[in-house]
Write a protein that holds these residues in place. Structure first.
Motif, PDB file in Angstrom:
ATOM      1  N   HIS A  86      -0.282   2.315   4.171  1.00  0.00           N
ATOM      2  CA  HIS A  86       1.146   2.090   4.392  1.00  0.00           C
ATOM      3  C   HIS A  86       1.988   2.902   3.409  1.00  0.00           C
ATOM      4  O   HIS A  86       2.937   3.581   3.806  1.00  0.00           O
ATOM      5  CB  HIS A  86       1.475   0.600   4.279  1.00  0.00           C
ATOM      6  CG  HIS A  86       2.913   0.289   4.510  1.00  0.00           C
ATOM      7  ND1 HIS A  86       3.535   0.531   5.714  1.00  0.00           N
ATOM      8  CD2 HIS A  86       3.865  -0.210   3.693  1.00  0.00           C
ATOM      9  CE1 HIS A  86       4.809   0.186   5.624  1.00  0.00           C
ATOM     10  NE2 HIS A  86       5.030  -0.270   4.403  1.00  0.00           N
ATOM     11  N   LEU A  87       1.629   2.852   2.154  1.00  0.00           N
ATOM     12  CA  LEU A  87       2.393   3.601   1.142  1.00  0.00           C
ATOM     13  C   LEU A  87       2.266   5.104   1.358  1.00  0.00           C
ATOM     14  O   LEU A  87       3.194   5.856   1.059  1.00  0.00           O
ATOM     15  CB  LEU A  87       1.930   3.201  -0.259  1.00  0.00           C
ATOM     16  CG  LEU A  87       2.292   1.769  -0.657  1.00  0.00           C
ATOM     17  CD1 LEU A  87       1.519   1.351  -1.898  1.00  0.00           C
ATOM     18  CD2 LEU A  87       3.787   1.639  -0.861  1.00  0.00           C
ATOM     19  N   GLY A  88       1.130   5.534   1.892  1.00  0.00           N
ATOM     20  CA  GLY A  88       0.937   6.941   2.190  1.00  0.00           C
ATOM     21  C   GLY A  88       1.859   7.448   3.291  1.00  0.00           C
ATOM     22  O   GLY A  88       2.086   8.651   3.418  1.00  0.00           O
ATOM     23  N   LYS A  95      -2.820   9.762  -4.662  1.00  0.00           N
ATOM     24  CA  LYS A  95      -3.149   9.051  -5.899  1.00  0.00           C
ATOM     25  C   LYS A  95      -2.094   8.003  -6.225  1.00  0.00           C
ATOM     26  O   LYS A  95      -2.424   6.886  -6.633  1.00  0.00           O
ATOM     27  CB  LYS A  95      -3.300  10.026  -7.063  1.00  0.00           C
ATOM     28  CG  LYS A  95      -4.553  10.861  -6.979  1.00  0.00           C
ATOM     29  CD  LYS A  95      -4.661  11.818  -8.136  1.00  0.00           C
ATOM     30  CE  LYS A  95      -5.895  12.692  -7.967  1.00  0.00           C
ATOM     31  NZ  LYS A  95      -6.019  13.687  -9.024  1.00  0.00           N
ATOM     32  N   LYS A  96      -0.834   8.361  -6.037  1.00  0.00           N
ATOM     33  CA  LYS A  96       0.236   7.401  -6.332  1.00  0.00           C
ATOM     34  C   LYS A  96       0.185   6.231  -5.359  1.00  0.00           C
ATOM     35  O   LYS A  96       0.332   5.072  -5.764  1.00  0.00           O
ATOM     36  CB  LYS A  96       1.597   8.087  -6.280  1.00  0.00           C
ATOM     37  CG  LYS A  96       2.708   7.210  -6.800  1.00  0.00           C
ATOM     38  CD  LYS A  96       3.976   8.001  -7.019  1.00  0.00           C
ATOM     39  CE  LYS A  96       4.986   7.124  -7.725  1.00  0.00           C
ATOM     40  NZ  LYS A  96       6.172   7.857  -8.099  1.00  0.00           N
ATOM     41  N   ALA A  97      -0.056   6.506  -4.091  1.00  0.00           N
ATOM     42  CA  ALA A  97      -0.179   5.435  -3.095  1.00  0.00           C
ATOM     43  C   ALA A  97      -1.348   4.525  -3.453  1.00  0.00           C
ATOM     44  O   ALA A  97      -1.243   3.301  -3.359  1.00  0.00           O
ATOM     45  CB  ALA A  97      -0.371   6.021  -1.699  1.00  0.00           C
ATOM     46  N   ALA A  98      -2.457   5.125  -3.894  1.00  0.00           N
ATOM     47  CA  ALA A  98      -3.641   4.346  -4.263  1.00  0.00           C
ATOM     48  C   ALA A  98      -3.366   3.456  -5.474  1.00  0.00           C
ATOM     49  O   ALA A  98      -3.741   2.277  -5.487  1.00  0.00           O
ATOM     50  CB  ALA A  98      -4.819   5.271  -4.534  1.00  0.00           C
ATOM     51  N   ALA A 138     -12.421  -0.796  -5.346  1.00  0.00           N
ATOM     52  CA  ALA A 138     -13.352  -0.182  -4.392  1.00  0.00           C
ATOM     53  C   ALA A 138     -12.600   0.325  -3.162  1.00  0.00           C
ATOM     54  O   ALA A 138     -12.890   1.412  -2.646  1.00  0.00           O
ATOM     55  CB  ALA A 138     -14.435  -1.178  -3.990  1.00  0.00           C
ATOM     56  N   GLY A 139     -11.626  -0.458  -2.715  1.00  0.00           N
ATOM     57  CA  GLY A 139     -10.830  -0.046  -1.563  1.00  0.00           C
ATOM     58  C   GLY A 139     -10.036   1.218  -1.815  1.00  0.00           C
ATOM     59  O   GLY A 139     -10.003   2.112  -0.968  1.00  0.00           O
ATOM     60  N   VAL A 140      -9.411   1.321  -2.984  1.00  0.00           N
ATOM     61  CA  VAL A 140      -8.624   2.529  -3.255  1.00  0.00           C
ATOM     62  C   VAL A 140      -9.529   3.735  -3.503  1.00  0.00           C
ATOM     63  O   VAL A 140      -9.169   4.857  -3.158  1.00  0.00           O
ATOM     64  CB  VAL A 140      -7.578   2.361  -4.390  1.00  0.00           C
ATOM     65  CG1 VAL A 140      -6.546   1.329  -4.023  1.00  0.00           C
ATOM     66  CG2 VAL A 140      -8.208   2.064  -5.709  1.00  0.00           C
ATOM     67  N   ILE A 141     -10.697   3.521  -4.059  1.00  0.00           N
ATOM     68  CA  ILE A 141     -11.649   4.628  -4.218  1.00  0.00           C
ATOM     69  C   ILE A 141     -12.062   5.139  -2.838  1.00  0.00           C
ATOM     70  O   ILE A 141     -12.109   6.354  -2.598  1.00  0.00           O
ATOM     71  CB  ILE A 141     -12.870   4.205  -5.069  1.00  0.00           C
ATOM     72  CG1 ILE A 141     -12.450   4.016  -6.534  1.00  0.00           C
ATOM     73  CG2 ILE A 141     -14.011   5.219  -4.944  1.00  0.00           C
ATOM     74  CD1 ILE A 141     -13.497   3.372  -7.410  1.00  0.00           C
ATOM     75  N   PHE A 142     -12.336   4.221  -1.924  1.00  0.00           N
ATOM     76  CA  PHE A 142     -12.654   4.604  -0.549  1.00  0.00           C
ATOM     77  C   PHE A 142     -11.488   5.363   0.074  1.00  0.00           C
ATOM     78  O   PHE A 142     -11.665   6.411   0.689  1.00  0.00           O
ATOM     79  CB  PHE A 142     -12.992   3.353   0.279  1.00  0.00           C
ATOM     80  CG  PHE A 142     -13.196   3.643   1.730  1.00  0.00           C
ATOM     81  CD1 PHE A 142     -14.392   4.173   2.180  1.00  0.00           C
ATOM     82  CD2 PHE A 142     -12.188   3.381   2.655  1.00  0.00           C
ATOM     83  CE1 PHE A 142     -14.579   4.448   3.537  1.00  0.00           C
ATOM     84  CE2 PHE A 142     -12.366   3.646   4.002  1.00  0.00           C
ATOM     85  CZ  PHE A 142     -13.570   4.188   4.445  1.00  0.00           C
ATOM     86  N   TYR A 143     -10.282   4.833  -0.104  1.00  0.00           N
ATOM     87  CA  TYR A 143      -9.079   5.485   0.438  1.00  0.00           C
ATOM     88  C   TYR A 143      -8.947   6.903  -0.112  1.00  0.00           C
ATOM     89  O   TYR A 143      -8.694   7.846   0.637  1.00  0.00           O
ATOM     90  CB  TYR A 143      -7.837   4.658   0.097  1.00  0.00           C
ATOM     91  CG  TYR A 143      -6.540   5.376   0.384  1.00  0.00           C
ATOM     92  CD1 TYR A 143      -6.029   5.438   1.675  1.00  0.00           C
ATOM     93  CD2 TYR A 143      -5.831   6.002  -0.639  1.00  0.00           C
ATOM     94  CE1 TYR A 143      -4.843   6.110   1.938  1.00  0.00           C
ATOM     95  CE2 TYR A 143      -4.653   6.670  -0.376  1.00  0.00           C
ATOM     96  CZ  TYR A 143      -4.155   6.719   0.905  1.00  0.00           C
ATOM     97  OH  TYR A 143      -2.999   7.385   1.170  1.00  0.00           O
TER      98      TYR A 143
END
Length: 157
Positions: A86-88, A95-98, A138-143
């Protein structure tokens, strides 16, 4: 449209998390016990074991903690991915969205544990916030892995 869809999915998932947290202790325990029992049954059939009902119940009970904490991590990993997507959609870099998604998911985990203080038989635990935070990470690393790959592929074209 993409902003609406990703925001809607993130919001729906937050409601799902809230609903699971609103279950009282016995209902929550029954849910995880049922999942654990089904996994024990599946594993028994897969490996051709003929376990008794008592053996299946014992195995399910032994797995219950791992199942519960794994569910915590999974639900927050998905939340972090949905928030990052969503932020993306806005002008944030990957990186900022993550990072924002990680902070928002961890913040939601803290409010969720606070909410559980008011649910009969449940308790808000700092350790659960940490477990949820690890799932969010883990989710943001995947993203980021998927986002970086897509970015590389689109720049090669």
């Amino acid at each position: 449209m993409k902003k609406f869809l990703t925001g809607f999915l993130a919001l729906v998932w937050m409601v799902v998390i809230f609903a699971f947290s609103a279950q009282d202790a016995s209902e929550s325990s029954q849910t995880s016990q049922s999942v654990s029992y089904r996994i024990a049954e599946w594993q028994s059939r897969l490996f051709g074991q003929e376990k008794t009902e008592e053996d299946l119940l014992e195995q399910a009970e032994g797995m219950q903690l791992v199942i519960r904490k794994g569910a915590h991590m999974s639900e927050y990993a998905l939340l972090a991915v949905l928030l990052a997507l969503h932020l993306g959609c806005y002008s944030f870099s990957g990186k900022k969205a993550a990072l924002l998604a990680l902070g928002a998911a961890a913040g939601y985990a803290a409010t969720d544990e606070f909410h559980q203080l008011f649910v009969p038989g449940r308790a808000g635990r700092i350790t659960d916030v940490c477990i949820d935070g690890i799932g969010s990470l883990a989710g943001v690393i995947f993203y980021l892995a998927v986002f970086s790959r897509k970015k590389r592929e689109s720049s090669e074209e």
